[in-house]
Design a protein around this motif. Structure first.
Motif, PDB file in Angstrom:
ATOM      1  N   PRO A 374      -6.324  11.683  -9.535  1.00  0.00           N
ATOM      2  CA  PRO A 374      -7.222  10.628 -10.033  1.00  0.00           C
ATOM      3  C   PRO A 374      -7.595   9.571  -9.005  1.00  0.00           C
ATOM      4  N   PHE A 375      -6.753   9.343  -7.986  1.00  0.00           N
ATOM      5  CA  PHE A 375      -7.049   8.272  -7.043  1.00  0.00           C
ATOM      6  C   PHE A 375      -8.373   8.497  -6.322  1.00  0.00           C
ATOM      7  N   GLY A 376      -8.804   9.734  -6.215  1.00  0.00           N
ATOM      8  CA  GLY A 376     -10.075  10.024  -5.571  1.00  0.00           C
ATOM      9  C   GLY A 376     -11.249   9.323  -6.227  1.00  0.00           C
ATOM     10  N   LEU A 377     -11.110   8.968  -7.510  1.00  0.00           N
ATOM     11  CA  LEU A 377     -12.189   8.300  -8.236  1.00  0.00           C
ATOM     12  C   LEU A 377     -12.320   6.829  -7.866  1.00  0.00           C
ATOM     13  N   ILE A 378     -11.254   6.222  -7.342  1.00  0.00           N
ATOM     14  CA  ILE A 378     -11.290   4.783  -7.056  1.00  0.00           C
ATOM     15  C   ILE A 378     -11.007   4.465  -5.596  1.00  0.00           C
ATOM     16  N   SER A 379     -10.847   5.477  -4.759  1.00  0.00           N
ATOM     17  CA  SER A 379     -10.398   5.255  -3.384  1.00  0.00           C
ATOM     18  C   SER A 379     -11.374   4.432  -2.556  1.00  0.00           C
ATOM     19  N   HIS A 380     -12.647   4.417  -2.925  1.00  0.00           N
ATOM     20  CA  HIS A 380     -13.633   3.706  -2.121  1.00  0.00           C
ATOM     21  C   HIS A 380     -14.012   2.348  -2.707  1.00  0.00           C
ATOM     22  N   LEU A 381     -13.329   1.921  -3.751  1.00  0.00           N
ATOM     23  CA  LEU A 381     -13.627   0.618  -4.342  1.00  0.00           C
ATOM     24  C   LEU A 381     -13.215  -0.512  -3.400  1.00  0.00           C
ATOM     25  N   PRO A 382     -13.958  -1.635  -3.414  1.00  0.00           N
ATOM     26  CA  PRO A 382     -13.570  -2.783  -2.583  1.00  0.00           C
ATOM     27  C   PRO A 382     -12.144  -3.219  -2.884  1.00  0.00           C
ATOM     28  N   VAL A 383     -11.457  -3.695  -1.880  1.00  0.00           N
ATOM     29  CA  VAL A 383     -10.059  -4.124  -1.915  1.00  0.00           C
ATOM     30  C   VAL A 383      -9.131  -2.908  -1.927  1.00  0.00           C
ATOM     31  N   ILE A 384      -9.375  -1.959  -2.849  1.00  0.00           N
ATOM     32  CA  ILE A 384      -8.555  -0.742  -2.872  1.00  0.00           C
ATOM     33  C   ILE A 384      -8.650  -0.020  -1.537  1.00  0.00           C
ATOM     34  N   ASN A 385      -9.852  -0.042  -0.923  1.00  0.00           N
ATOM     35  CA  ASN A 385     -10.032   0.682   0.334  1.00  0.00           C
ATOM     36  C   ASN A 385      -9.456  -0.059   1.536  1.00  0.00           C
ATOM     37  N   LEU A 386      -8.770  -1.181   1.276  1.00  0.00           N
ATOM     38  CA  LEU A 386      -8.155  -1.939   2.362  1.00  0.00           C
ATOM     39  C   LEU A 386      -6.653  -1.687   2.472  1.00  0.00           C
ATOM     40  N   VAL A 387      -6.106  -0.888   1.567  1.00  0.00           N
ATOM     41  CA  VAL A 387      -4.654  -0.700   1.550  1.00  0.00           C
ATOM     42  C   VAL A 387      -4.293   0.713   2.013  1.00  0.00           C
ATOM     43  N   SER A 388      -3.068   0.852   2.481  1.00  0.00           N
ATOM     44  CA  SER A 388      -2.524   2.168   2.795  1.00  0.00           C
ATOM     45  C   SER A 388      -2.004   2.780   1.499  1.00  0.00           C
ATOM     46  N   VAL A 389      -2.568   3.901   1.105  1.00  0.00           N
ATOM     47  CA  VAL A 389      -2.355   4.441  -0.238  1.00  0.00           C
ATOM     48  C   VAL A 389      -0.880   4.665  -0.548  1.00  0.00           C
ATOM     49  N   THR A 390      -0.133   5.198   0.408  1.00  0.00           N
ATOM     50  CA  THR A 390       1.264   5.530   0.126  1.00  0.00           C
ATOM     51  C   THR A 390       2.098   4.314  -0.246  1.00  0.00           C
ATOM     52  N   ARG A 391       1.641   3.117   0.144  1.00  0.00           N
ATOM     53  CA  ARG A 391       2.428   1.918  -0.145  1.00  0.00           C
ATOM     54  C   ARG A 391       2.448   1.563  -1.624  1.00  0.00           C
ATOM     55  N   PHE A 392       1.529   2.144  -2.400  1.00  0.00           N
ATOM     56  CA  PHE A 392       1.629   1.967  -3.851  1.00  0.00           C
ATOM     57  C   PHE A 392       2.993   2.432  -4.349  1.00  0.00           C
ATOM     58  N   ALA A 393       3.608   3.386  -3.649  1.00  0.00           N
ATOM     59  CA  ALA A 393       4.895   3.931  -4.082  1.00  0.00           C
ATOM     60  C   ALA A 393       6.015   2.913  -3.974  1.00  0.00           C
ATOM     61  N   MET A 394       5.797   1.799  -3.291  1.00  0.00           N
ATOM     62  CA  MET A 394       6.820   0.759  -3.261  1.00  0.00           C
ATOM     63  C   MET A 394       7.075   0.184  -4.650  1.00  0.00           C
ATOM     64  N   VAL A 395       6.030   0.210  -5.489  1.00  0.00           N
ATOM     65  CA  VAL A 395       6.178  -0.336  -6.840  1.00  0.00           C
ATOM     66  C   VAL A 395       7.116   0.512  -7.690  1.00  0.00           C
ATOM     67  N   PRO A 396       6.872   1.819  -7.846  1.00  0.00           N
ATOM     68  CA  PRO A 396       7.839   2.613  -8.617  1.00  0.00           C
ATOM     69  C   PRO A 396       9.235   2.586  -8.009  1.00  0.00           C
ATOM     70  N   ALA A 397       9.323   2.463  -6.671  1.00  0.00           N
ATOM     71  CA  ALA A 397      10.648   2.370  -6.058  1.00  0.00           C
ATOM     72  C   ALA A 397      11.367   1.113  -6.533  1.00  0.00           C
ATOM     73  N   THR A 398      10.630   0.027  -6.711  1.00  0.00           N
ATOM     74  CA  THR A 398      11.228  -1.209  -7.220  1.00  0.00           C
ATOM     75  C   THR A 398      11.546  -1.090  -8.712  1.00  0.00           C
ATOM     76  N   ILE A 399      10.647  -0.493  -9.464  1.00  0.00           N
ATOM     77  CA  ILE A 399      10.895  -0.305 -10.897  1.00  0.00           C
ATOM     78  C   ILE A 399      12.151   0.517 -11.117  1.00  0.00           C
ATOM     79  N   VAL A 400      12.412   1.460 -10.226  1.00  0.00           N
ATOM     80  CA  VAL A 400      13.652   2.240 -10.312  1.00  0.00           C
ATOM     81  C   VAL A 400      14.860   1.321 -10.301  1.00  0.00           C
ATOM     82  N   GLY A 401      14.858   0.310  -9.440  1.00  0.00           N
ATOM     83  CA  GLY A 401      15.975  -0.628  -9.391  1.00  0.00           C
ATOM     84  C   GLY A 401      16.175  -1.347 -10.711  1.00  0.00           C
TER      85      GLY A 401
END
Length: 600
Positions: A374-401
């Protein structure tokens, strides 16, 4: 489980009805334990913070030295806050368009001034790990969990999980997440009566402070909370109907005040000189590999760098890597807590953001399967296209804690046999993930020519000191590091920073360096390929033109590095024989004119 069932789901709980958890001596020992572990992780850097470089990502370590030195100039020299004219002369750098960590760098400016940017960087990494763990422990123990043991495990994970240790290899901003738990908690508290204004103001101040630490983490948090709220609202409609008006009103107050306080800096980031759009890489380049969920990170006790490289693009991007036992434990914890609405919403939010981190198509063991996500649908949106995609995984890693903390509380209600198995699983999951000390390398020592201040006679009159290789990402990190450790007492051209790729030609795509000029590209080729070109009169004229553009006063050849003889040969052809001064070969070019500074 007072957090999930009372503190979140009961909209009329008041501070008087919920007694504060008193401070105990154990809390101090917990904080000291977090600090000790953080020192253990960074011990090799602390042995010589100004002389050593974090080996996992020496480029990013270097760019944060620049950020710290910029803040020192702001405090001690009155330099502009949001723009630096010390790097990338004569254009400069938009500091808001870079992760300038002003909320950290400005308070540490005295440390940078007197002890060096390397010491400040070591303090930020150490304090970020320990502080993030302590912050989550505080919020969990005071507001969410029933036991301090549960809060300790949650804080330990959130502060020292593989993703945090990975980013500690050079990302000073991503280890400094100690405001995030308080932001999350203040958002939850907006549902309480009487907190529209007070809660909104507190939340706004936290948001503004986080903007000046790490905007990416703030964006990830906001998106995750949005998913959480939607999932929660679908499950608890009656509760949401009772609180939504004051919750939205509180968010409105927070948004209005945050925009008022941070509006100009954000305008400067996105519209002032040096702004850019997009990243210098495709969304498919930096994504979370599905296999990494059960793998081990490079810096985990059970990690193996050769294996990890199959599942991760960088030593600073090991954003999941829970290990086989860890992944099983996470699933067990999620199943245990699934019936609690708030924790179910947190789990779903974590899964959604994890899916986003996998990018536009599924990758397994480094192989792009072509399976669309699904990320392919929003990958070019403003602001979203300024981040490194894999770093979104920091959030679930924190939720795990957070889930592990609640699971430790919940397991107390289970039969003895299940409690025993859970404890065994917890040990099997956490021990292999214990962090190893961060690897370091020794940086090139600052030559006496710079350390003794000899350079000053060559840089008077707004002239620059030009190191060869020119300051640049990867190939010229030594020159930028010398300037940063000298607190940019002299300015230098080019550098490693984020800016537009080629604004003169209308290309504002994000780039890691300044647009190449003839001389910079020539010297880059010579360094990379050991070329020995014969310079024509036209070539020499173009080199002179570039040196004038860069306001050069002296050229300094970095004595150690790749193909130094070839670089020297080109400089000798263009500028004549060098002089050996203060341990380095220099070319005095003060006879060149200095162009007037632009008013732009």
């Amino acid at each position: 489980m007072r957090a999930a069932e009372e503190m979140i789901e009961d909209p009329v709980t008041t501070p008087e009805e919920t007694a504060r958890t008193p401070w105990r001596r154990i809390d101090l020992w917990v904080f000291l334990g977090f600090l000790a572990l953080a020192v253990l992780v960074t011990v090799q850097l602390w042995r010589d913070p100004n002389g050593r470089i974090l080996a996992g990502n020496d480029d990013d370590h270097g760019i944060f030295l620049f950020m710290l030195a910029h803040a020192e100039r702001v405090v001690f020299d009155g330099a502009a806050l949001f723009h630096s004219d010390s790097l990338n002369v004569p254009v400069g750098v938009n500091m808001m368009a870079n992760t300038s960590i002003l909320a950290l760098a400005l308070p540490l400016a005295p440390v940078t001034h007197f002890l060096g940017a390397g010491v400040s960087a070591a303090l930020i990494v150490t304090g970020g790990l320990a502080g993030t763990a302590a912050a989550w422990y505080w919020v969990l123990s005071r507001h969410l969990t029933d036991t301090r043991l549960a809060a300790w495990i949650g804080g330990l994970w959130c502060g020292f999980a593989p993703t945090m240790i990975s980013h500690a290899n050079g990302h000073l901003n991503f280890v400094s997440n100690y405001l995030i738990p308080f932001i999350v908690w203040q958002v939850f508290r907006l549902r309480e009566p009487g907190r529209i204004v007070r809660g909104g103001v507190i939340l706004a101040l936290l948001i503004v402070a986080q903007i000046f630490i790490n905007e990416e983490a703030l964006l990830f948090t906001a998106m995750t909370l949005a998913v959480f709220v939607v999932v929660y609202a679908v499950s608890e409609r009656a509760t949401v109907r009772a609180v939504w008006k004051r919750f939205v009103a509180g968010l409105g107050v927070a948004a209005a005040l945050a925009v008022a306080l941070a509006g100009y800096p954000l305008w400067y980031q996105f519209f002032a000189q040096g702004n850019y759009h997009g990243q210098p890489f495709a969304p498919t380049d930096y994504v979370t590999d599905l296999a990494s969920l059960a793998g081990f990170a490079r810096q985990s006790l059970a990690g193996n760098a050769e294996v990890t490289r199959l599942m991760s693009v960088s030593a600073t991007e090991d954003n999941t890597f829970f290990g086989p036992a860890g992944l099983i434990l996470i699933v067990v914890a999620a199943v245990m807590l699934w019936r609690t609405t708030a924790l179910r919403a947190a789990t779903v939010a974590g899964l959604v953001v994890l899916l986003m981190s996998m990018g536009p198509q599924l990758r397994v063991l480094g192989h792009d399967t072509g399976f669309p996500l699904p990320f392919g649908l929003i990958s070019h949106l403003p602001v979203i296209n300024l981040v490194s995609v894999t770093r979104f995984a920091m959030v679930p890693a924190t939720i795990v804690g957070v889930l592990l903390a609640f699971a430790v509380d919940r397991i107390r209600d289970y039969p003895d046999k299940r409690r025993t198995w859970f404890k065994v699983g917890l040990v099997l999951a956490l021990v292999p993930l214990f962090p190893k000390p961060l690897p370091v390398v020794q940086g090139d020592p600052i030559p006496a020519f710079i350390a003794d201040g000899t350079y000053r006679q060559y840089t008077a009159g707004d002239r620059t000191l030009v190191t060869v290789p020119l300051p640049d990402v990867t190939t010229g990190r030594t020159g930028q590091r010398w300037a940063a450790l000298n607190n940019f007492e002299y300015a230098t051209p080019r550098g490693y920073f984020m800016g537009p790729a080629d604004p003169e030609r209308g290309d504002d795509t994000g780039s890691w360096n300044a647009p190449h000029r003839f001389t910079s590209y020539l010297l880059w080729e010579v360094r990379e390929y050991d070329l020995r070109p014969i310079l024509t009169a036209t070539d020499k004229a173009r080199i002179t033109e570039d040196l004038v553009y860069w306001r050069a006063g002296v050229i300094v050849l970095v004595p150690e590095g790749r193909n130094v003889p070839a670089q020297r040969a080109v400089l000798v052809q263009a500028l004549g024989r060098p002089r050996l001064v203060g341990g380095v070969e220099i070319w005095d070019v003060r006879d060149l004119p200095v162009p007037p500074k632009s008013d732009d």
